[in-house]
Design a protein around this motif. Structure first.
Motif, mmCIF file in Angstrom:
data_model
loop_
_atom_site.group_PDB
_atom_site.id
_atom_site.type_symbol
_atom_site.label_atom_id
_atom_site.label_comp_id
_atom_site.label_asym_id
_atom_site.label_seq_id
_atom_site.Cartn_x
_atom_site.Cartn_y
_atom_site.Cartn_z
ATOM 1 N N UNK A 355 0.749 -1.153 0.020
ATOM 2 C CA UNK A 355 -0.001 -0.070 0.087
ATOM 3 C C UNK A 355 0.730 1.266 0.020
ATOM 4 N N UNK A 356 1.223 2.105 -1.008
ATOM 5 C CA UNK A 356 1.760 2.924 -1.339
ATOM 6 C C UNK A 356 1.593 4.107 -0.089
ATOM 7 N N UNK A 357 0.322 4.576 -0.082
ATOM 8 C CA UNK A 357 -0.056 5.710 0.730
ATOM 9 C C UNK A 357 0.281 5.259 2.092
ATOM 10 N N UNK A 358 -0.030 4.225 2.751
ATOM 11 C CA UNK A 358 0.470 4.106 3.941
ATOM 12 C C UNK A 358 1.937 3.506 4.246
ATOM 13 N N UNK A 359 2.529 3.110 2.940
ATOM 14 C CA UNK A 359 3.749 2.654 3.080
ATOM 15 C C UNK A 359 3.926 1.365 3.780
ATOM 16 N N UNK A 360 2.525 0.396 3.947
ATOM 17 C CA UNK A 360 2.692 -0.576 4.684
ATOM 18 C C UNK A 360 2.650 -2.013 3.644
ATOM 19 N N UNK A 437 11.409 1.518 2.173
ATOM 20 C CA UNK A 437 11.856 0.769 1.028
ATOM 21 C C UNK A 437 12.071 1.933 -0.342
ATOM 22 N N UNK A 438 12.829 1.106 -0.784
ATOM 23 C CA UNK A 438 13.364 1.977 -2.146
ATOM 24 C C UNK A 438 12.138 2.018 -3.026
ATOM 25 N N UNK A 439 11.512 2.864 -3.695
ATOM 26 C CA UNK A 439 10.222 2.705 -4.504
ATOM 27 C C UNK A 439 10.879 2.207 -5.840
ATOM 28 N N UNK A 440 12.095 2.382 -6.294
ATOM 29 C CA UNK A 440 12.772 2.220 -7.426
ATOM 30 C C UNK A 440 12.781 0.555 -7.444
#
Lengths: 693, 123
Positions: A355-360, A437-440
């Protein structure tokens, strides 16, 4: 004389006027006193100044009057009250003009009235500071039609007196108000503290009630299976049962025993979580490996019920996350096992998503099972609550798993949410914090996700791990644990010798050559701690690793102080066990370090020859002892042989001698003859070989 | 490093020879051997040793008695008990009386090595 009379008359008139004024002054003084004495606490400053102005007007007949007070914040003078009210602008203009021309400042430094020409109008302005000894509180401004020189000095002195009184009274009032405020604050504080305490008390009482209920439930939950354990055991003891009944009974005892163990482990987990004794081991976890492992474990479970089990990936997903893998697995296993347990047909799946928004990271465990009724959905995370008490009978379980899972999820930076439709299925969604986390580096598809690198895949299957060699002494009084460790070690190619207590551990350790000793700390006869101390003080050199069920820091320190090189907590964390084994045992195929054959030098050879040459003498003495039935002598001879033969490489002869010695020691004289034959055979082997060589 | 001065006390000549051979060849030790407890006690009165290997099971004066006397003369003497019995009671008794090592016959070089290592670390 005429002018004199006139003079006297005007003098009398003046004095009369003055007398009247003084009377008035007295009255005003008294009135002002009244104003202050009866000042109500809630009367505003403006109201008070209005009343003061009213009194002063009676006495002085100023055409305009104003009070300015010092603003405590910016030290500016602001007009608080004036008369007449509709002339406020004019008055303010005069104030500003007086400030500008410096009269205002001059008046501030004086302790008496300053009578000056009005600046903004053709009148006379009286400026008088309103101050106490400690500070300037404000300024009084009065405008009179009289000429500057005509303003009466005595009247101004009286003004000074009045204003000083006013200032002091205002200050007292302020102090009073301050004290009052402090009191009120204090009262408020006490009240809020009392409230907090009350709340804490209620909370503590609730907690204690919850604990008591928990304890009551727990003893019930433990008592029930215990009853069946005891019942079946008594049945077994009675002896009047056939084989199939026996099997049934032992099966039931085992089953309930395991159930009990599970309950106790879970209770311990809860208590550890509650006392914040669970230490998370946060590490880099390859998500793919974890899901894979989970998939393997659970599809077997699901298949046995004819269900489908599937892990669904919602890309992009991180390949690695930072978390405690043991705890995350514990949560997932609990939720998935539940899902399988409560589902009779259909499928159980785990949806994984980032979940990108919460980063979980979110794992949604979905099933097509019986679901949870609305009224019980809130309580399923409480200890010992299953949706319906009959479910326990139907589906088993301790009712603690969800509670533990939820708390663990919270410790891992997330939570568990549940939604369910009775009869259709449930969804338990776990979120955990995956660390930064590294989004890339998010994997976009399964191929990228499942690349194997980063961390060595962890496996608990010993047969998949590198084979080890060497011999390990396992000292544990619990035969099951012995079997378990024995099984595990032997799967890894390790020879295992068991000891049931500390005494055996010491005795085995001193006789046999071990690469490693695994020593349980709590054992009968001599506990592991003492055994370790004894071994270490006797110059024992193999590493001793403590096994302990209590993993407190204190216990660990004790183990290390006794001489252990490391410790493992029970039940075993396979990873830790593997670590220890790999650290102390040689890999199979490596040169075996313990074998010392081939290192004999010439002198050693000579010694062996000497020993062999002495054997016939020894044999002769043995024959004599036998013939004369001198058991003590025979025992001593055998003892010597037992001690020395092995050292020269004739261990079979040594053990034959040991057996004879043991027989005599145990007074089994009758069997000595038989055993002597074995001994003779070994003796012949040694001597015979020698002759051939 | 000065050579180890070792005394071996054992009534069994084969055991004595084995241990002294091992110590001489593997550890370059200087060896005195005694076959009798009383003899050993007498020797100890005048001489000090790096390590005494003391057999427990000896006729007459046994190893424990010898240990007691040696420790009373030289409380810091490093004594390693040697026994044919791997008995916890023996180990406990020996350690309680001040022994510094305990090895069981038959023993490998590594056991002797461990005792010598312990001596070195305590020296």
């Amino acid at each position: 004389m005429q002018p004199d009379i006139e003079k006297i008359e005007s003098r009398i008139a003046y004095l009369e006027e003055l007398k009247q004024w003084v009377f008035n002054a007295f009255e005003v003084g008294q009135n002002l006193n009244e104003v202050f004495t009866h000042v109500k606490a809630d009367k505003s400053d403006v109201e008070i100044f209005d009343e003061i102005i009213e009194q002063l007007e009676q006495l002085y007949g100023f055409s305009k009057m104003a009070f300015l007070v010092v603003d405590e914040e910016d030290n500016d003078f602001s007009l608080i009250s004036c008369q007449p009210r509709n002339k406020q602008n004019q008055i303010q203009a005069e104030v500003d003009a007086q400030i500008k021309c410096g009269n205002f400042a001059w008046a501030l430094s004086q302790t008496k009235a300053c009578v000056v020409h009005s600046v903004s109008m053709p009148t006379t302005t009286v400026l008088h500071v309103l101050s106490t000894k400690s500070r300037v509180r404000g300024m009084f401004l009065g405008v009179t039609e009289k000429k500057v020189d005509d303003v009466n000095d005595s009247m101004m002195s009286f003004l000074t007196m009045l204003l000083l009184g006013i200032a002091n009274t205002l200050e007292s009032r302020e102090l009073y108000r301050y004290v009052h405020e402090q009191n009120a604050n204090l009262e408020k504080l006490v009240a809020s503290r009392t409230k907090e305490l009350e709340e804490a008390r209620i909370e503590a009482e609730t907690a204690s009630t919850v604990k008591s209920t928990f304890l009551a439930n727990m003893s019930h939950e433990i008592r029930t299976p215990l009853t069946s354990v005891i019942g079946y055991a008594e049945w077994l003891e009675s002896g009047s049962i056939d084989n199939s009944e026996r099997q049934e009974a032992t099966g039931a005892i085992l089953r309930t025993g395991r159930h009990l163990l599970k309950i106790i482990n879970e209770i311990l987990d809860i208590s550890k979580i509650e006392s914040q004794k669970i230490d998370l081991e946060i590490m880099t976890v390859p998500l793919h490996n974890m899901l894979d492992e989970l998939g393997h474990l659970l599809s077997v479970q699901a298949q046995s019920k004819g269900l489908k089990f599937e892990v669904k990936h919602n890309f992009p997903l991180p390949r690695c996350i930072m978390t405690d893998p043991t705890r995350l697995k514990q949560i997932m296993l609990n939720l998935c096992s539940n899902a399988i347990k409560f589902t009779d047909e259909g499928e159980v799946s785990v949806d994984v998503a980032y979940e990108k928004q919460s980063g979980k990271i979110k794992f949604s465990v979905k099933d097509s099972g019986i679901g949870i009724p609305d009224e019980s959905i809130d309580s399923i995370f409480e200890s010992f609550t299953q949706a319906d008490s009959s479910t326990t009978r139907l589906y088993g379980g301790t009712g603690l798993g969800l509670n533990i899972s939820k708390r663990l999820a919270e410790m891992l930076g997330g939570t568990i949410q549940v939604s369910s439709v009775p009869g259709e299925g449930s969804c338990f969604a776990v979120t955990v914090d995956p660390g930064t986390l590294n989004e890339n580096e998010l994997a976009e598809d399964y191929e990228a996700f499942s690349i194997k690198d980063v961390t060595r895949a962890e496996t608990n299957d010993p047969s998949k791990l590198a084979s080890l060699t060497g011999k390990v002494l396992v000292a544990d009084d619990n035969s099951d644990n012995q079997r378990l460790v024995g099984f595990y070690l032997s799967k890894r190619g390790i020879k295992v010798v068991m000891a049931d207590n500390g005494q055996q551990a010491v005795e085995h350790a001193l006789v046999d050559d071990f690469n490693l000793v695994l020593m349980d700390m709590q054992m009968p006869v001599v506990d592991g701690l003492e055994a370790t101390e004894l071994l270490c003080s006797s110059g024992y050199s193999a590493p001793i690793v403590a096994l302990t069920a209590n993993a407190s820091k204190e216990d660990m320190d004790k183990c290390l102080a006794a001489g252990c090189v490391d410790f493992l907590t029970k039940p075993f964390d396979k990873r830790r066990l593997n670590q220890v084994l790999e650290q102390y045992l040689p890999l199979a195929g490596e040169e075996e370090t313990e074998q010392e054959s081939g290192t004999y030098d010439e002198e050693f050879e000579a010694l062996t020859q000497k020993f062999l040459l002495s054997l016939p003498d020894k044999k002769f003495n043995i024959e004599i002892a036998l013939a004369s039935q001198d058991w003590a002598e025979l025992k001593s001879l055998m003892h010597q042989l037992k001690g020395s033969s092995g050292g020269y490489g004739f261990s079979d002869l040594g053990s034959a001698a040991a057996k004879v010695e043991a027989l005599i020691k145990n007074q089994n004289i009758d069997d000595v003859d038989v055993m002597i034959k074995d001994f003779d055979a070994e003796y012949q082997k040694v001597v015979g070989n020698q002759k051939r060589a | 490093m000065a050579a180890l001065e070792v005394m071996i006390v054992d009534d069994d000549v084969a055991s004595r020879d084995l241990l002294s051979g091992m110590l001489r060849t593997q550890f370059q030790a200087r060896i005195s051997t005694m076959a009798d407890g009383v003899e050993a006690m007498r020797e100890c009165r005048d001489k000090s040793f790096s390590i005494i290997f003391l057999d427990i099971e000896m006729p007459g004066t046994d190893g424990f008695e010898v240990l007691k006397v040696i420790k009373s003369i030289h409380p810091n003497q490093f004594v390693a008990m040697v026994s044919g019995h791997s008995s916890l009671d023996y180990v406990k008794k020996a350690m309680g009386m001040g022994a510094s090592g305990f090895i069981v016959k038959p023993f490998s070089t590594s056991r002797v090595q461990a005792v010598i290592d312990k001596y070195m670390s305590e020296k």
